[in-house]
Scaffold this motif. Structure first.
Motif, PDB file in Angstrom:
ATOM      1  N   GLU A  90      31.739  39.696  32.945  1.00  0.00           N
ATOM      2  CA  GLU A  90      32.936  39.346  32.209  1.00  0.00           C
ATOM      3  C   GLU A  90      34.133  39.388  33.136  1.00  0.00           C
ATOM      4  OE1 GLU A  90      32.174  40.778  27.687  1.00  0.00           O
ATOM      5  OE2 GLU A  90      32.735  42.356  29.098  1.00  0.00           O
ATOM      6  N   CYS A  91      35.098  38.532  32.844  1.00  0.00           N
ATOM      7  CA  CYS A  91      36.316  38.451  33.631  1.00  0.00           C
ATOM      8  C   CYS A  91      37.514  38.527  32.697  1.00  0.00           C
ATOM      9  CB  CYS A  91      36.382  37.134  34.393  1.00  0.00           C
ATOM     10  SG  CYS A  91      34.972  36.839  35.458  1.00  0.00           S
ATOM     11  N   ALA A  92      38.641  38.945  33.239  1.00  0.00           N
ATOM     12  CA  ALA A  92      39.900  38.945  32.500  1.00  0.00           C
ATOM     13  C   ALA A  92      41.006  38.614  33.503  1.00  0.00           C
ATOM     14  CB  ALA A  92      40.163  40.301  31.858  1.00  0.00           C
ATOM     15  N   TYR A  93      41.875  37.705  33.133  1.00  0.00           N
ATOM     16  CA  TYR A  93      43.002  37.369  33.998  1.00  0.00           C
ATOM     17  C   TYR A  93      44.115  38.388  33.818  1.00  0.00           C
ATOM     18  CZ  TYR A  93      40.681  32.885  34.477  1.00  0.00           C
ATOM     19  OH  TYR A  93      39.759  31.902  34.731  1.00  0.00           O
ATOM     20  N   ILE A  94      44.722  38.780  34.906  1.00  0.00           N
ATOM     21  CA  ILE A  94      45.868  39.678  34.896  1.00  0.00           C
ATOM     22  C   ILE A  94      46.939  39.044  35.781  1.00  0.00           C
ATOM     23  CG2 ILE A  94      44.572  41.786  34.357  1.00  0.00           C
ATOM     24  CD1 ILE A  94      44.424  42.387  37.329  1.00  0.00           C
ATOM     25  N   PRO A  95      48.194  39.486  35.700  1.00  0.00           N
ATOM     26  CA  PRO A  95      49.266  38.817  36.445  1.00  0.00           C
ATOM     27  C   PRO A  95      49.018  38.658  37.945  1.00  0.00           C
ATOM     28  CG  PRO A  95      50.199  40.315  34.845  1.00  0.00           C
ATOM     29  CD  PRO A  95      48.706  40.541  34.830  1.00  0.00           C
ATOM     30  N   HIS A  96      48.384  39.617  38.571  1.00  0.00           N
ATOM     31  CA  HIS A  96      48.185  39.530  40.028  1.00  0.00           C
ATOM     32  C   HIS A  96      46.777  39.102  40.430  1.00  0.00           C
ATOM     33  CE1 HIS A  96      46.956  43.687  39.080  1.00  0.00           C
ATOM     34  NE2 HIS A  96      46.103  43.527  40.068  1.00  0.00           N
ATOM     35  N   GLY A  97      45.946  38.644  39.470  1.00  0.00           N
ATOM     36  CA  GLY A  97      44.601  38.200  39.825  1.00  0.00           C
ATOM     37  C   GLY A  97      43.641  38.234  38.662  1.00  0.00           C
ATOM     38  N   ALA A  98      42.539  38.976  38.832  1.00  0.00           N
ATOM     39  CA  ALA A  98      41.508  39.031  37.796  1.00  0.00           C
ATOM     40  C   ALA A  98      40.786  40.370  37.853  1.00  0.00           C
ATOM     41  CB  ALA A  98      40.505  37.903  37.996  1.00  0.00           C
ATOM     42  N   LEU A  99      40.208  40.724  36.725  1.00  0.00           N
ATOM     43  CA  LEU A  99      39.337  41.886  36.630  1.00  0.00           C
ATOM     44  C   LEU A  99      37.928  41.378  36.381  1.00  0.00           C
ATOM     45  CD1 LEU A  99      41.475  44.083  34.204  1.00  0.00           C
ATOM     46  CD2 LEU A  99      41.273  44.343  36.687  1.00  0.00           C
ATOM     47  N   ILE A 100      36.944  42.079  36.913  1.00  0.00           N
ATOM     48  CA  ILE A 100      35.543  41.704  36.742  1.00  0.00           C
ATOM     49  C   ILE A 100      34.777  42.958  36.350  1.00  0.00           C
ATOM     50  CG2 ILE A 100      33.499  40.724  37.858  1.00  0.00           C
ATOM     51  CD1 ILE A 100      35.443  39.506  39.947  1.00  0.00           C
ATOM     52  N   ARG A 101      33.860  42.827  35.379  1.00  0.00           N
ATOM     53  CA  ARG A 101      33.040  43.965  34.970  1.00  0.00           C
ATOM     54  C   ARG A 101      31.673  43.483  34.504  1.00  0.00           C
ATOM     55  NH1 ARG A 101      35.859  45.670  29.204  1.00  0.00           N
ATOM     56  NH2 ARG A 101      35.088  43.892  28.002  1.00  0.00           N
ATOM     57  N   ASP A 102      30.757  44.425  34.414  1.00  0.00           N
ATOM     58  CA  ASP A 102      29.423  44.184  33.860  1.00  0.00           C
ATOM     59  C   ASP A 102      29.554  44.324  32.354  1.00  0.00           C
ATOM     60  OD1 ASP A 102      26.791  44.396  32.914  1.00  0.00           O
ATOM     61  OD2 ASP A 102      26.119  45.470  34.697  1.00  0.00           O
ATOM     62  N   SER A 103      29.212  43.298  31.596  1.00  0.00           N
ATOM     63  CA  SER A 103      29.406  43.328  30.147  1.00  0.00           C
ATOM     64  C   SER A 103      28.557  44.391  29.448  1.00  0.00           C
ATOM     65  CB  SER A 103      29.130  41.963  29.528  1.00  0.00           C
ATOM     66  OG  SER A 103      27.785  41.602  29.733  1.00  0.00           O
ATOM     67  N   LYS A 104      27.487  44.833  30.098  1.00  0.00           N
ATOM     68  CA  LYS A 104      26.649  45.877  29.502  1.00  0.00           C
ATOM     69  C   LYS A 104      27.339  47.239  29.557  1.00  0.00           C
ATOM     70  CE  LYS A 104      23.066  45.140  32.156  1.00  0.00           C
ATOM     71  NZ  LYS A 104      23.648  44.160  33.062  1.00  0.00           N
ATOM     72  N   ALA A 139      30.987  47.962  29.279  1.00  0.00           N
ATOM     73  CA  ALA A 139      32.383  47.588  29.046  1.00  0.00           C
ATOM     74  C   ALA A 139      33.358  48.724  29.357  1.00  0.00           C
ATOM     75  CB  ALA A 139      32.571  47.118  27.609  1.00  0.00           C
ATOM     76  N   ASP A 140      32.922  49.972  29.217  1.00  0.00           N
ATOM     77  CA  ASP A 140      33.789  51.104  29.521  1.00  0.00           C
ATOM     78  C   ASP A 140      33.596  51.598  30.949  1.00  0.00           C
ATOM     79  OD1 ASP A 140      34.934  51.134  26.986  1.00  0.00           O
ATOM     80  OD2 ASP A 140      33.331  52.396  26.183  1.00  0.00           O
ATOM     81  N   GLY A 141      32.783  50.894  31.710  1.00  0.00           N
ATOM     82  CA  GLY A 141      32.494  51.295  33.081  1.00  0.00           C
ATOM     83  C   GLY A 141      33.537  50.780  34.061  1.00  0.00           C
ATOM     84  N   PRO A 142      33.211  50.824  35.331  1.00  0.00           N
ATOM     85  CA  PRO A 142      34.166  50.407  36.369  1.00  0.00           C
ATOM     86  C   PRO A 142      34.439  48.905  36.338  1.00  0.00           C
ATOM     87  CG  PRO A 142      32.027  50.871  37.339  1.00  0.00           C
ATOM     88  CD  PRO A 142      31.946  51.262  35.890  1.00  0.00           C
ATOM     89  N   THR A 143      35.599  48.545  36.851  1.00  0.00           N
ATOM     90  CA  THR A 143      35.976  47.137  36.988  1.00  0.00           C
ATOM     91  C   THR A 143      36.409  46.877  38.423  1.00  0.00           C
ATOM     92  OG1 THR A 143      38.282  47.539  36.396  1.00  0.00           O
ATOM     93  CG2 THR A 143      36.788  46.980  34.598  1.00  0.00           C
ATOM     94  N   LEU A 144      36.264  45.645  38.832  1.00  0.00           N
ATOM     95  CA  LEU A 144      36.796  45.201  40.118  1.00  0.00           C
ATOM     96  C   LEU A 144      38.136  44.536  39.857  1.00  0.00           C
ATOM     97  CD1 LEU A 144      33.643  43.524  41.696  1.00  0.00           C
ATOM     98  CD2 LEU A 144      34.598  45.756  42.241  1.00  0.00           C
ATOM     99  N   ASP A 145      39.140  44.883  40.623  1.00  0.00           N
ATOM    100  CA  ASP A 145      40.471  44.301  40.529  1.00  0.00           C
ATOM    101  C   ASP A 145      40.630  43.384  41.738  1.00  0.00           C
ATOM    102  OD1 ASP A 145      43.200  43.754  40.561  1.00  0.00           O
ATOM    103  OD2 ASP A 145      43.753  45.778  39.930  1.00  0.00           O
ATOM    104  N   VAL A 146      40.698  42.082  41.501  1.00  0.00           N
ATOM    105  CA  VAL A 146      40.721  41.095  42.580  1.00  0.00           C
ATOM    106  C   VAL A 146      42.099  40.424  42.634  1.00  0.00           C
ATOM    107  CG1 VAL A 146      39.595  39.030  43.492  1.00  0.00           C
ATOM    108  CG2 VAL A 146      38.270  40.690  42.176  1.00  0.00           C
ATOM    109  N   ARG A 147      42.699  40.420  43.803  1.00  0.00           N
ATOM    110  CA  ARG A 147      44.013  39.782  43.970  1.00  0.00           C
ATOM    111  C   ARG A 147      43.909  38.275  43.743  1.00  0.00           C
ATOM    112  NH1 ARG A 147      48.110  42.708  45.879  1.00  0.00           N
ATOM    113  NH2 ARG A 147      47.628  44.717  46.790  1.00  0.00           N
ATOM    114  N   LEU A 148      45.024  37.678  43.332  1.00  0.00           N
ATOM    115  CA  LEU A 148      45.064  36.266  42.973  1.00  0.00           C
ATOM    116  C   LEU A 148      44.570  35.363  44.103  1.00  0.00           C
ATOM    117  CD1 LEU A 148      45.771  34.148  40.872  1.00  0.00           C
ATOM    118  CD2 LEU A 148      48.132  34.231  41.682  1.00  0.00           C
ATOM    119  N   SER A 149      44.997  35.599  45.333  1.00  0.00           N
ATOM    120  CA  SER A 149      44.579  34.734  46.449  1.00  0.00           C
ATOM    121  C   SER A 149      43.064  34.810  46.668  1.00  0.00           C
ATOM    122  CB  SER A 149      45.323  35.104  47.730  1.00  0.00           C
ATOM    123  OG  SER A 149      45.091  36.453  48.075  1.00  0.00           O
ATOM    124  N   SER A 150      42.493  35.992  46.549  1.00  0.00           N
ATOM    125  CA  SER A 150      41.043  36.153  46.707  1.00  0.00           C
ATOM    126  C   SER A 150      40.286  35.525  45.543  1.00  0.00           C
ATOM    127  CB  SER A 150      40.673  37.635  46.811  1.00  0.00           C
ATOM    128  OG  SER A 150      41.264  38.198  47.958  1.00  0.00           O
TER     129      SER A 150
END
Length: 68
Positions: free
Chosen positions: A25-39, A41-52
């Motif tokens: 699963e992904c979610a857009y945020i002002p400075h990029g995106a968040l990525i997580r394993d949908s199984k 949902a309360d676990g860790p997320t990756l915070d990816v900068r917009l350029s990346s």
């Protein structure tokens, strides 16, 4: 008073498998995106900068592969 930021709006990747065991699963945020394993949902997320994120999405769209 500072208003609380809204919760990210998560969506499943169109590249996730159909069996329900490989969902990303992904979610857009002002400075990029968040990525997580949908199984997890309360676990860790990756915070990816917009350029990346843009570079990653462009590579997926064009079928680029890393040479490493």
């Amino acid at each position: 008073m500072i208003a609380a930021s809204p919760e990210p709006r998560w969506f499943k990747s169109s590249y996730s498998g159909g069996s329900g065991t490989e969902c990303v699963e992904c979610a857009y945020i002002p400075h990029g995106a968040l990525i997580r394993d949908s199984k997890y949902a309360d676990g860790p997320t990756l915070d990816v900068r917009l350029s990346s994120w843009r570079l990653f999405i462009g590579s997926v769209r064009h079928g680029s592969q890393s040479s490493s």
